[in-house]
Design a protein around this motif. Structure first.
Motif: not given
Length: 217
Positions: A85-95
């Motif tokens: 969930e935090s990777a999805l919310a806080d990391t703009p670059d998709a890969f």
């Protein structure tokens, strides 16, 4: 007449509860480290020493060894869900979000913990139904975003990630997981490179679903 609890007594009870909570957290953290380092053969004595508590303290918090293993596994799975969930919310670059999740989840050493479970490695446990839904949603959203950006090959799914992670973090027979840990990021990156678009090959079969990962009755 009722018994009046003084401020000092309330403070004492609060400190006792706080101490008990900290002891439980220390036991779970120490057990996770010991299970990863030594495997299923680690003793409760070793776990107690690592946690800095006595054996009696362990048994006050956990009915038996199986309960401690279950709690360690639940704690690891909770952190993996929160990581997605935090990777999805806080990391703009998709890969980059996908890479962050894969490396972070691998650090939880789920592959080393799986062999200890008496009824097998069920990545999605029935008692974690709500976590399963959150993990599925977050990881699929991460991968959908990476597909739309053209960075992720179209023939992989979240199930491929959840099958690969335990395999990439499971110690090889006859070796020390501590010795192999220094190679983990290298091989995780090789795996991630294989997920990038454009695909260099056609994958056989179909991508596994979350239902495929659950034990069949």
């Amino acid at each position: 007449m009722g018994t009046t609890i003084t401020t000092a007594e309330r403070g004492h009870v609060h400190r006792m509860r706080a101490d008990a909570s900290r002891n439980r957290e220390r036991i779970v953290a120490a057990a996770r480290e010991a299970f990863v380092e030594y495997g299923a053969e680690v003793t409760l004595d070793q776990i107690a020493r690592r946690a800095g508590v006595g054996n009696a303290t362990i048994y006050r918090h956990f009915a038996d060894r199986s309960e401690l293993i279950r709690q360690v596994t639940l704690e690891v799975m909770n952190r993996i869900v929160e990581l997605a969930e935090s990777a999805l919310a806080d990391t703009p670059d998709a890969f980059a979000a996908l890479q962050r999740f894969v490396h972070g989840a691998a650090n939880e050493k789920i592959g080393a913990l799986c062999p200890m479970l008496s009824d097998g490695c069920e990545l999605i446990a029935a008692e974690l139904a709500d976590k399963r839904v959150r993990l599925e949603r977050a990881l699929e959203d991460i991968m959908d975003r990476a597909r739309r950006s053209g960075q992720l090959r179209p023939d992989v799914a979240a199930g491929d990630i959840l099958i690969a992670l335990p395999q990439l973090t499971r110690p090889l027979p006859g070796t020390s997981c501590l010795n192999l840990e220094r190679f983990a990021d290298r091989h995780l990156q090789l795996f991630l490179d294989g997920l990038r678009a454009p695909a260099r090959s056609t994958l056989p079969g179909s991508a596994p679903t979350f239902e495929d990962l659950q034990r069949q009755s």
